[in-house]
Scaffold this active site. Structure first.
Site, PDB file in Angstrom:
ATOM      1  N   GLU A  53       0.914   4.016   1.886  1.00 47.15           N
ATOM      2  CA  GLU A  53       1.642   4.442   3.146  1.00 47.15           C
ATOM      3  C   GLU A  53       2.336   3.669   3.663  1.00 47.15           C
ATOM      4  O   GLU A  53       3.457   4.214   4.028  1.00 47.15           O
ATOM      5  CB  GLU A  53       0.234   4.780   3.803  1.00 47.15           C
ATOM      6  N   CYS A 102      -2.193   0.280   7.350  1.00 44.33           N
ATOM      7  CA  CYS A 102      -1.236   1.586   7.135  1.00 44.33           C
ATOM      8  C   CYS A 102      -1.129   2.494   8.306  1.00 44.33           C
ATOM      9  O   CYS A 102      -0.290   2.931   8.562  1.00 44.33           O
ATOM     10  CB  CYS A 102      -1.711   2.334   5.652  1.00 44.33           C
ATOM     11  N   HIS A 138       0.766  -1.221  -0.006  1.00 42.75           N
ATOM     12  CA  HIS A 138       0.007   0.071  -0.124  1.00 42.75           C
ATOM     13  C   HIS A 138       0.896   1.257  -0.150  1.00 42.75           C
ATOM     14  O   HIS A 138       2.062   1.277   0.493  1.00 42.75           O
ATOM     15  CB  HIS A 138      -0.901   0.081   1.233  1.00 42.75           C
ATOM     16  N   CYS A 151      -5.804   2.527   5.518  1.00 41.79           N
ATOM     17  CA  CYS A 151      -6.287   1.692   6.307  1.00 41.79           C
ATOM     18  C   CYS A 151      -5.901   1.059   7.456  1.00 41.79           C
ATOM     19  O   CYS A 151      -4.628   1.575   7.944  1.00 41.79           O
ATOM     20  CB  CYS A 151      -6.199   0.373   5.282  1.00 41.79           C
TER      21      CYS A 151
END
Length: 173
Positions: free
Chosen positions: A72, A103, A70, A100
Protein backbone atom coordinates in the site's frame (compact mmCIF):
# COMPACT_ATOMS: atom_id res chain seq x y z
CA UNK A 1 -7.13 -22.27 9.01
CA UNK A 2 -7.76 -22.22 12.74
CA UNK A 3 -8.68 -18.96 14.35
CA UNK A 4 -7.15 -17.43 17.46
CA UNK A 5 -10.33 -15.41 18.00
CA UNK A 6 -13.81 -16.82 18.58
CA UNK A 7 -15.96 -16.66 15.46
CA UNK A 8 -18.25 -14.05 17.00
CA UNK A 9 -15.25 -11.71 17.42
CA UNK A 10 -14.11 -11.98 13.81
CA UNK A 11 -15.06 -9.10 11.50
CA UNK A 12 -17.99 -9.88 9.21
CA UNK A 13 -17.22 -10.38 5.53
CA UNK A 14 -18.35 -7.52 3.29
CA UNK A 15 -20.17 -8.14 0.02
CA UNK A 16 -18.57 -6.53 -3.02
CA UNK A 17 -19.99 -5.39 -6.32
CA UNK A 18 -18.45 -6.59 -9.58
CA UNK A 19 -16.02 -3.65 -9.91
CA UNK A 20 -14.68 -3.97 -6.37
CA UNK A 21 -14.38 -7.75 -6.73
CA UNK A 22 -12.40 -7.35 -9.96
CA UNK A 23 -9.85 -4.94 -8.48
CA UNK A 24 -9.53 -6.74 -5.15
CA UNK A 25 -8.73 -9.94 -7.06
CA UNK A 26 -6.01 -7.99 -8.93
CA UNK A 27 -4.55 -6.97 -5.55
CA UNK A 28 -4.61 -10.62 -4.47
CA UNK A 29 -2.76 -11.56 -7.68
CA UNK A 30 -0.13 -8.95 -6.81
CA UNK A 31 0.21 -10.56 -3.37
CA UNK A 32 0.89 -13.89 -5.07
CA UNK A 33 3.51 -12.14 -7.24
CA UNK A 34 5.15 -10.74 -4.10
CA UNK A 35 5.30 -14.19 -2.57
CA UNK A 36 6.75 -15.72 -5.75
CA UNK A 37 9.52 -13.09 -5.59
CA UNK A 38 10.42 -14.02 -2.01
CA UNK A 39 8.45 -11.29 -0.22
CA UNK A 40 5.59 -11.41 2.22
CA UNK A 41 2.32 -11.87 0.30
CA UNK A 42 0.69 -8.45 0.04
CA UNK A 43 -0.50 -6.54 -3.02
CA UNK A 44 -2.28 -3.25 -3.64
CA UNK A 45 -3.53 -1.04 -6.43
CA UNK A 46 -5.06 2.41 -6.59
CA UNK A 47 -7.93 2.93 -9.02
CA UNK A 48 -9.26 6.33 -10.00
CA UNK A 49 -12.94 7.22 -10.03
CA UNK A 50 -12.94 6.63 -13.80
CA UNK A 51 -11.62 3.06 -13.42
CA UNK A 52 -8.06 3.88 -14.49
CA UNK A 53 -5.37 2.05 -12.51
CA UNK A 54 -3.21 4.83 -11.08
CA UNK A 55 -0.63 2.59 -9.38
CA UNK A 56 -0.01 -1.00 -8.42
CA UNK A 57 2.58 -2.54 -6.14
CA UNK A 58 3.44 -5.60 -4.12
CA UNK A 59 5.32 -5.98 -0.88
CA UNK A 60 9.03 -5.77 -1.71
CA UNK A 61 10.62 -5.85 1.75
CA UNK A 62 12.38 -9.15 1.06
CA UNK A 63 13.74 -7.96 -2.28
CA UNK A 64 15.07 -4.58 -1.30
CA UNK A 65 15.48 -4.72 2.49
CA UNK A 66 13.33 -1.60 2.94
CA UNK A 67 11.04 -2.28 5.90
CA UNK A 68 8.60 0.36 4.57
CA UNK A 69 8.21 -1.27 1.14
CA UNK A 70 4.71 -2.51 1.96
CA UNK A 71 2.36 -2.82 -1.01
CA UNK A 72 0.00 0.00 0.00
CA UNK A 73 2.76 2.46 0.91
CA UNK A 74 4.60 1.65 -2.32
CA UNK A 75 1.42 2.23 -4.36
CA UNK A 76 0.94 5.59 -2.61
CA UNK A 77 4.57 6.50 -3.39
CA UNK A 78 3.92 5.80 -7.07
CA UNK A 79 0.57 7.61 -7.29
CA UNK A 80 0.92 10.69 -5.11
CA UNK A 81 3.66 12.50 -7.09
CA UNK A 82 1.70 12.25 -10.36
CA UNK A 83 -1.96 12.52 -9.31
CA UNK A 84 -3.58 15.44 -7.52
CA UNK A 85 -4.99 15.21 -4.01
CA UNK A 86 -8.40 15.82 -5.55
CA UNK A 87 -7.99 12.87 -7.94
CA UNK A 88 -6.81 10.64 -5.09
CA UNK A 89 -9.77 11.70 -2.93
CA UNK A 90 -11.99 10.05 -5.55
CA UNK A 91 -9.76 6.98 -5.83
CA UNK A 92 -10.01 3.57 -4.17
CA UNK A 93 -7.02 1.67 -2.84
CA UNK A 94 -7.52 -2.10 -3.08
CA UNK A 95 -5.38 -4.17 -0.75
CA UNK A 96 -5.11 -7.93 -0.47
CA UNK A 97 -5.08 -7.53 3.34
CA UNK A 98 -6.11 -4.95 5.91
CA UNK A 99 -3.59 -2.10 5.76
CA UNK A 100 -1.20 -1.87 8.70
CA UNK A 101 -0.85 1.31 10.75
CA UNK A 102 1.96 2.67 8.55
CA UNK A 103 0.05 2.01 5.34
CA UNK A 104 -3.17 3.46 6.77
CA UNK A 105 -1.17 6.60 7.57
CA UNK A 106 0.16 6.76 4.01
CA UNK A 107 -3.38 6.37 2.66
CA UNK A 108 -4.50 9.21 4.94
CA UNK A 109 -1.64 11.51 3.90
CA UNK A 110 -2.29 10.80 0.20
CA UNK A 111 -5.94 11.85 0.66
CA UNK A 112 -7.24 8.57 -0.78
CA UNK A 113 -10.98 8.51 -0.16
CA UNK A 114 -11.78 4.81 -0.13
CA UNK A 115 -10.15 1.49 0.79
CA UNK A 116 -11.30 -2.06 0.01
CA UNK A 117 -9.34 -4.90 1.56
CA UNK A 118 -9.23 -8.68 1.67
CA UNK A 119 -8.20 -10.62 4.77
CA UNK A 120 -8.52 -8.70 8.03
CA UNK A 121 -5.78 -8.23 10.62
CA UNK A 122 -7.41 -10.60 13.12
CA UNK A 123 -7.43 -13.54 10.69
CA UNK A 124 -4.01 -12.59 9.34
CA UNK A 125 -2.50 -12.80 12.83
CA UNK A 126 -3.24 -16.54 12.81
CA UNK A 127 -0.80 -16.88 9.88
CA UNK A 128 1.76 -14.49 11.39
CA UNK A 129 1.93 -16.45 14.64
CA UNK A 130 3.76 -15.22 17.71
CA UNK A 131 7.22 -14.59 16.21
CA UNK A 132 8.21 -11.03 17.05
CA UNK A 133 9.62 -10.45 13.56
CA UNK A 134 6.19 -11.23 12.05
CA UNK A 135 3.85 -9.50 14.50
CA UNK A 136 2.10 -6.26 13.67
CA UNK A 137 1.04 -3.26 15.71
CA UNK A 138 -2.40 -4.28 16.88
CA UNK A 139 -4.24 -1.19 15.68
CA UNK A 140 -6.84 -1.51 12.95
CA UNK A 141 -6.84 0.63 9.81
CA UNK A 142 -10.31 1.93 10.70
CA UNK A 143 -8.83 3.36 13.91
CA UNK A 144 -6.47 5.46 11.80
CA UNK A 145 -9.12 6.35 9.22
CA UNK A 146 -11.65 7.34 11.89
CA UNK A 147 -9.17 9.89 13.26
CA UNK A 148 -8.89 11.57 9.84
CA UNK A 149 -10.40 15.04 9.35
CA UNK A 150 -11.46 13.94 5.84
CA UNK A 151 -13.67 10.89 5.25
CA UNK A 152 -12.05 7.60 4.27
CA UNK A 153 -14.62 4.96 3.38
CA UNK A 154 -13.39 1.51 4.39
CA UNK A 155 -14.85 -1.76 3.05
CA UNK A 156 -13.59 -5.07 4.33
CA UNK A 157 -12.78 -7.72 5.03
CA UNK A 158 -13.89 -9.14 1.69
CA UNK A 159 -13.04 -12.23 -0.37
CA UNK A 160 -11.54 -13.59 2.83
CA UNK A 161 -10.90 -17.15 1.64
CA UNK A 162 -9.40 -15.97 -1.66
CA UNK A 163 -7.10 -13.50 0.05
CA UNK A 164 -6.13 -15.98 2.77
CA UNK A 165 -4.82 -18.42 0.15
CA UNK A 166 -1.78 -16.18 -0.48
CA UNK A 167 -0.75 -16.58 3.17
CA UNK A 168 -1.07 -20.36 3.50
CA UNK A 169 2.43 -21.69 4.15
CA UNK A 170 4.04 -18.28 3.57
CA UNK A 171 4.94 -17.43 7.18
CA UNK A 172 7.68 -18.86 9.40
CA UNK A 173 6.50 -21.11 12.18
Amino acid sequence: MSSAAPADLLPQEATLDERDGKYLRQAIALADKARARGNRPFGALIVGADGQVLAEAWNATGENGDCTAHAETSAVRLASPVHSREALAGATLYSSAEPCVMCAGAIYWANIGRVVYGIDAVRLRVFRGERLDQRDAELFCRDVFNSSPHPIDCVGPALIEESATSHQGAWKT
